[in-house]
Design a protein around this motif. Structure first.
Motif, PDB file in Angstrom:
ATOM      1  N   THR A 135       0.822  -1.215   0.000  1.00  0.00           N
ATOM      2  CA  THR A 135       0.000   0.000   0.000  1.00  0.00           C
ATOM      3  C   THR A 135       0.855   1.264   0.000  1.00  0.00           C
ATOM      4  O   THR A 135       0.336   2.356  -0.093  1.00  0.00           O
ATOM      5  N   LYS A 136       2.167   1.115   0.163  1.00  0.00           N
ATOM      6  CA  LYS A 136       2.984   2.311   0.351  1.00  0.00           C
ATOM      7  C   LYS A 136       3.982   2.563  -0.768  1.00  0.00           C
ATOM      8  O   LYS A 136       4.959   3.295  -0.582  1.00  0.00           O
ATOM      9  N   LEU A 137       3.745   1.977  -1.914  1.00  0.00           N
ATOM     10  CA  LEU A 137       4.670   2.215  -3.025  1.00  0.00           C
ATOM     11  C   LEU A 137       4.508   3.648  -3.511  1.00  0.00           C
ATOM     12  O   LEU A 137       3.391   4.126  -3.720  1.00  0.00           O
ATOM     13  N   THR A 138       5.640   4.324  -3.688  1.00  0.00           N
ATOM     14  CA  THR A 138       5.574   5.677  -4.238  1.00  0.00           C
ATOM     15  C   THR A 138       5.471   5.563  -5.758  1.00  0.00           C
ATOM     16  O   THR A 138       5.679   4.489  -6.334  1.00  0.00           O
ATOM     17  N   LYS A 139       5.178   6.696  -6.380  1.00  0.00           N
ATOM     18  CA  LYS A 139       4.973   6.694  -7.832  1.00  0.00           C
ATOM     19  C   LYS A 139       6.171   6.087  -8.578  1.00  0.00           C
ATOM     20  O   LYS A 139       5.995   5.298  -9.503  1.00  0.00           O
ATOM     21  N   ASP A 140       7.362   6.437  -8.119  1.00  0.00           N
ATOM     22  CA  ASP A 140       8.531   5.925  -8.848  1.00  0.00           C
ATOM     23  C   ASP A 140       8.904   4.496  -8.453  1.00  0.00           C
ATOM     24  O   ASP A 140       9.851   3.927  -8.980  1.00  0.00           O
ATOM     25  N   GLN A 141       8.160   3.910  -7.534  1.00  0.00           N
ATOM     26  CA  GLN A 141       8.356   2.485  -7.224  1.00  0.00           C
ATOM     27  C   GLN A 141       7.343   1.616  -7.957  1.00  0.00           C
ATOM     28  O   GLN A 141       7.350   0.400  -7.815  1.00  0.00           O
ATOM     29  N   LYS A 142       6.462   2.272  -8.691  1.00  0.00           N
ATOM     30  CA  LYS A 142       5.444   1.515  -9.435  1.00  0.00           C
ATOM     31  C   LYS A 142       5.778   1.519 -10.926  1.00  0.00           C
ATOM     32  O   LYS A 142       6.296   2.509 -11.436  1.00  0.00           O
ATOM     33  N   PRO A 143       5.450   0.437 -11.617  1.00  0.00           N
ATOM     34  CA  PRO A 143       5.684   0.410 -13.063  1.00  0.00           C
ATOM     35  C   PRO A 143       4.952   1.559 -13.748  1.00  0.00           C
ATOM     36  O   PRO A 143       3.826   1.887 -13.377  1.00  0.00           O
ATOM     37  N   SER A 144       5.620   2.188 -14.697  1.00  0.00           N
ATOM     38  CA  SER A 144       4.991   3.320 -15.377  1.00  0.00           C
ATOM     39  C   SER A 144       4.419   2.934 -16.747  1.00  0.00           C
ATOM     40  O   SER A 144       3.529   3.604 -17.258  1.00  0.00           O
ATOM     41  N   ILE A 145       4.920   1.857 -17.325  1.00  0.00           N
ATOM     42  CA  ILE A 145       4.482   1.514 -18.691  1.00  0.00           C
ATOM     43  C   ILE A 145       3.054   0.982 -18.673  1.00  0.00           C
ATOM     44  O   ILE A 145       2.742   0.028 -17.955  1.00  0.00           O
ATOM     45  N   THR A 146       2.185   1.605 -19.430  1.00  0.00           N
ATOM     46  CA  THR A 146       0.804   1.127 -19.528  1.00  0.00           C
ATOM     47  C   THR A 146       0.522   0.561 -20.913  1.00  0.00           C
ATOM     48  O   THR A 146      -0.404  -0.218 -21.079  1.00  0.00           O
ATOM     49  N   THR A 147       1.310   0.963 -21.898  1.00  0.00           N
ATOM     50  CA  THR A 147       1.105   0.464 -23.258  1.00  0.00           C
ATOM     51  C   THR A 147       2.431   0.023 -23.864  1.00  0.00           C
ATOM     52  O   THR A 147       3.410   0.765 -23.830  1.00  0.00           O
ATOM     53  N   LEU A 148       2.422  -1.184 -24.384  1.00  0.00           N
ATOM     54  CA  LEU A 148       3.582  -1.676 -25.124  1.00  0.00           C
ATOM     55  C   LEU A 148       3.164  -1.843 -26.575  1.00  0.00           C
ATOM     56  O   LEU A 148       2.258  -2.609 -26.897  1.00  0.00           O
ATOM     57  N   LYS A 149       3.829  -1.070 -27.441  1.00  0.00           N
ATOM     58  CA  LYS A 149       3.537  -1.201 -28.875  1.00  0.00           C
ATOM     59  C   LYS A 149       4.667  -1.968 -29.532  1.00  0.00           C
ATOM     60  O   LYS A 149       5.839  -1.756 -29.229  1.00  0.00           O
ATOM     61  N   ILE A 150       4.283  -2.852 -30.422  1.00  0.00           N
ATOM     62  CA  ILE A 150       5.280  -3.575 -31.210  1.00  0.00           C
ATOM     63  C   ILE A 150       5.131  -3.073 -32.645  1.00  0.00           C
ATOM     64  O   ILE A 150       4.081  -3.290 -33.263  1.00  0.00           O
ATOM     65  N   ALA A 151       6.158  -2.402 -33.136  1.00  0.00           N
ATOM     66  CA  ALA A 151       6.121  -1.948 -34.530  1.00  0.00           C
ATOM     67  C   ALA A 151       6.663  -3.078 -35.401  1.00  0.00           C
ATOM     68  O   ALA A 151       7.767  -3.575 -35.174  1.00  0.00           O
ATOM     69  N   TYR A 152       5.852  -3.479 -36.378  1.00  0.00           N
ATOM     70  CA  TYR A 152       6.205  -4.660 -37.177  1.00  0.00           C
ATOM     71  C   TYR A 152       5.661  -4.509 -38.595  1.00  0.00           C
ATOM     72  O   TYR A 152       4.665  -3.816 -38.818  1.00  0.00           O
ATOM     73  N   ASP A 153       6.275  -5.175 -39.543  1.00  0.00           N
ATOM     74  CA  ASP A 153       5.937  -5.002 -40.965  1.00  0.00           C
ATOM     75  C   ASP A 153       4.485  -5.359 -41.279  1.00  0.00           C
ATOM     76  O   ASP A 153       3.804  -4.650 -42.010  1.00  0.00           O
ATOM     77  N   THR A 154       4.016  -6.501 -40.758  1.00  0.00           N
ATOM     78  CA  THR A 154       2.622  -6.906 -40.991  1.00  0.00           C
ATOM     79  C   THR A 154       1.944  -7.062 -39.624  1.00  0.00           C
ATOM     80  O   THR A 154       1.799  -8.174 -39.126  1.00  0.00           O
ATOM     81  N   PRO A 155       1.532  -5.929 -39.032  1.00  0.00           N
ATOM     82  CA  PRO A 155       1.019  -5.983 -37.653  1.00  0.00           C
ATOM     83  C   PRO A 155      -0.187  -6.905 -37.483  1.00  0.00           C
ATOM     84  O   PRO A 155      -0.326  -7.530 -36.434  1.00  0.00           O
ATOM     85  N   ALA A 156      -1.024  -7.031 -38.514  1.00  0.00           N
ATOM     86  CA  ALA A 156      -2.224  -7.879 -38.369  1.00  0.00           C
ATOM     87  C   ALA A 156      -1.833  -9.334 -38.113  1.00  0.00           C
ATOM     88  O   ALA A 156      -2.457 -10.029 -37.315  1.00  0.00           O
ATOM     89  N   LYS A 157      -0.777  -9.776 -38.784  1.00  0.00           N
ATOM     90  CA  LYS A 157      -0.333 -11.163 -38.603  1.00  0.00           C
ATOM     91  C   LYS A 157       0.229 -11.378 -37.202  1.00  0.00           C
ATOM     92  O   LYS A 157      -0.009 -12.400 -36.560  1.00  0.00           O
ATOM     93  N   ALA A 158       1.008 -10.423 -36.730  1.00  0.00           N
ATOM     94  CA  ALA A 158       1.577 -10.527 -35.388  1.00  0.00           C
ATOM     95  C   ALA A 158       0.460 -10.483 -34.344  1.00  0.00           C
ATOM     96  O   ALA A 158       0.473 -11.228 -33.363  1.00  0.00           O
ATOM     97  N   ARG A 159      -0.527  -9.615 -34.592  1.00  0.00           N
ATOM     98  CA  ARG A 159      -1.669  -9.485 -33.671  1.00  0.00           C
ATOM     99  C   ARG A 159      -2.411 -10.809 -33.561  1.00  0.00           C
ATOM    100  O   ARG A 159      -2.790 -11.247 -32.477  1.00  0.00           O
ATOM    101  N   ALA A 160      -2.597 -11.478 -34.705  1.00  0.00           N
ATOM    102  CA  ALA A 160      -3.307 -12.768 -34.700  1.00  0.00           C
ATOM    103  C   ALA A 160      -2.500 -13.823 -33.937  1.00  0.00           C
ATOM    104  O   ALA A 160      -3.051 -14.598 -33.154  1.00  0.00           O
ATOM    105  N   SER A 161      -1.205 -13.846 -34.165  1.00  0.00           N
ATOM    106  CA  SER A 161      -0.360 -14.817 -33.467  1.00  0.00           C
ATOM    107  C   SER A 161      -0.431 -14.594 -31.956  1.00  0.00           C
ATOM    108  O   SER A 161      -0.512 -15.547 -31.167  1.00  0.00           O
ATOM    109  N   TYR A 162      -0.451 -13.331 -31.565  1.00  0.00           N
ATOM    110  CA  TYR A 162      -0.526 -13.027 -30.135  1.00  0.00           C
ATOM    111  C   TYR A 162      -1.890 -13.424 -29.571  1.00  0.00           C
ATOM    112  O   TYR A 162      -1.975 -14.059 -28.522  1.00  0.00           O
ATOM    113  N   ALA A 163      -2.942 -13.081 -30.286  1.00  0.00           N
ATOM    114  CA  ALA A 163      -4.294 -13.378 -29.784  1.00  0.00           C
ATOM    115  C   ALA A 163      -4.537 -14.885 -29.700  1.00  0.00           C
ATOM    116  O   ALA A 163      -5.188 -15.360 -28.776  1.00  0.00           O
TER     117      ALA A 163
END
Ligand code: BES
Ligand code: MN
Ligand code: ZN
Length: 490
Positions: A135-163
């Motif tokens: 309950t006492k984690l300060t802001k800088d002790q908490k993960p800040s990343i909320t979105t991870l983007k993967i830039a890729y040549d054919t994103p739809a194919k990668a998205r399907a593989s992930y899903a």
């Protein structure tokens, strides 16, 4: 953390580009260099950057790009590039950076859609934390990343593989980690069973069998372990019927001791808190069933976990007690701390007689001796069937959860001889992991079977793998999923 797959050139927040030792910069880093009029190469030179794995340099606010910060990460030799590990390292190193959006540039590198999906998997595994009770984690002790983007040549194919595959693996592994990390006052056999029951994956059937029923079915070895606990022992059966109707299933079985105090053969105090993780085998099974159901695997799979708490109490079983297992074989309980095999012997017998599975695999944090033999790096594999053993070793390679095969052999049987019953539940000081496996083998008949002793692999307080958190690894969920995918689908 939200995952999205995007096409090249759409980075915001922090961008991560790759550099190799020989071929130097990836397409993305080269592009950044071009739009920034050479800032990237200039910075690389100033930093004496060689592309060595583990090294990196930053370019803040590169000209010509909307990226706030570009991190160029060394990835060593191009031919050995592992997208999953790279994703994990990148996320791990930026997790507390204050940045909320990170884009991994994997475009223009001749990577497969699976590689791109695996980079996301690595990122999710690396971002995992168990902070529920802090309950006492300060802001800088908490993960800040909320979105991870993967830039890729054919994103739809990668998205399907992930899903369709890698996303469900990430979920299953993180679920297993959550379960192993929960404290034993919160996760007990009753609350654990309820939590599994509440697992809402469409098509996954869940049946909870209570202690009275277990006793009436003759599972006295299993039930004996929980007699000192205030909680009822439970067996939970998870059924996934994604394969052909009537086709015999594969069974995966897990030891779920929510806390192992040792019982009357009480453990020493130091380190006893780790025994909240003595349900790691069951967590792997629950995680795998989640993954298998979430990706709608075309296979029939039964997951069974034996949930029980091993406590000392006036009602607890004693050293010297003789219990009759469901198979009819009697066991002299010489040490109440060798409880995992007592739980599993009945669950294995139940699985084999009720489902007649094509094969069954059990996972258990069974012996301290496996830590002496293999440390935290490999789980021990024991099997009565070379095909199943090989299938698991192959799945181990593919899933990157390491196994090492150890022997089963009748020469060890004499160590389990008892003067008072058909066998005793301990084998003495030598070959502790083997005698435990030898004990289990007595309950599987001729069903192709393997036992994975994960007492070392289920948690590691000092893992060097960037995908692993500070303790619970979730080991086994991913391996079991792969074993099913490779051998029972089609
Ligand atoms: N849960 C333990 C094994 C264990 C030890 C798991 C360390 C994880 C880390 C198991 O129930 C146990 O107590 N085994 C005993 C068996 C012995 C009494 C024959 C052991 O290994 O000492
Ligand atoms: Mn024990
Ligand atoms: Zn135990």
């Amino acid at each position: 953390m939200k995952i999205s797959f995007v096409s090249a050139g759409t980075a915001t927040g922090t961008g991560v580009a790759i550099a190799f030792t020989k071929s130097k910069f990836s397409a993305a880093a080269t592009e950044y260099d071009a739009v920034s009029n050479g800032q990237v190469k200039k910075a690389a030179k100033a930093a004496d950057f060689t592309g060595k794995s583990g090294s990196s340099f930053d370019v803040y606010a590169p000209d010509g790009a909307s990226t706030k910060r570009l991190v160029v990460m060394g990835a060593g030799d191009r031919v050995k590039f592992d997208a999953e590990k790279f994703g994990a390292k990148a996320v791990k190193s930026l997790l507390m950076s204050g940045e909320s959006t990170v884009t991994l540039h994997l475009d223009g590198m001749d990577l497969s859609p699976d590689d791109a999906a695996r980079a996301a998997l690595g990122g999710v595994l690396a971002a995992y934390r168990f902070d529920n009770y802090r309950t006492k984690l300060t802001k800088d002790q908490k993960p800040s990343i909320t979105t991870l983007k993967i830039a890729y040549d054919t994103p739809a194919k990668a998205r399907a593989s992930y899903a369709n595959f890698y996303g469900p693996i990430a979920e299953g592994t993180c679920l297993a980690r959550d379960l192993v990390s929960e404290p034993p006052n919160k996760l007990n056999p009753e609350s654990y069973a309820a939590r599994i029951k509440a697992m809402a994956v469409p098509g996954l059937k869940i049946e909870v069998i209570g202690e009275k029923k277990l006793a009436s079915m003759g599972m006295h070895a299993f039930v004996g372990v929980g007699l000192g606990s205030n909680y009822e022992s439970k067996m939970v059966v998870m059924t996934w019927s994604g394969g052909k109707k009537g086709e015999k299933p594969a069974c995966i079985i897990g030891k779920g001791v929510t806390f192992d105090a040792g019982g009357i053969s009480l453990k020493p105090g130091a380190g006893m808190w780790d025994m909240k993780g003595d349900m790691g085998g069951s967590a792997a099974v629950v995680g795998a069933m989640h993954t298998i159901a979430a990706r709608k695997a075309k296979a029939n799979v039964i997951g069974i976990v034996g949930l029980v708490e091993n406590m000392p109490d006036a009602g607890a079983q004693r050293p010297g007690d003789i219990v009759t297992s469901m198979s009819g074989q009697t066991i002299e309980v010489q040490n109440t701390d060798a409880e995992g095999r007592l739980v599993l012997c009945d669950v294995l017998h139940y699985a084999r007689t009720k489902y007649k599975p094509k094969a069954m695999v059990n996972l258990a944090t069974l012996t301290g001796a496996i830590l002496v033999a293999l440390g935290h790096e490999h789980a021990g594999l024991f099997s009565n069937n070379d095909d199943v053993a090989q299938q698991l070793l192959t799945a181990s390679e593919e899933s990157t959860e390491k196994l090492w095969r150890l022997p089963l052999h009748s020469v060890y049987d004499k160590l389990l001889d008892s003067k008072n019953a058909d066998m005793k539940n301990i084998g003495g000081r030598l070959a502790g992991s083997i005698t435990a496996a030898q004990f289990l083998q007595r309950f599987v008949g001729d069903t192709p079977w393997a036992h994975l002793d994960i007492a070392g692999a289920a948690w590691d307080p000092a893992s060097a793998d960037p995908r692993n958190p500070a303790w619970a690894s979730g080991f086994g969920a991913r391996l079991l999923n792969r074993w099913i995918a490779d051998n029972y689908e089609g």
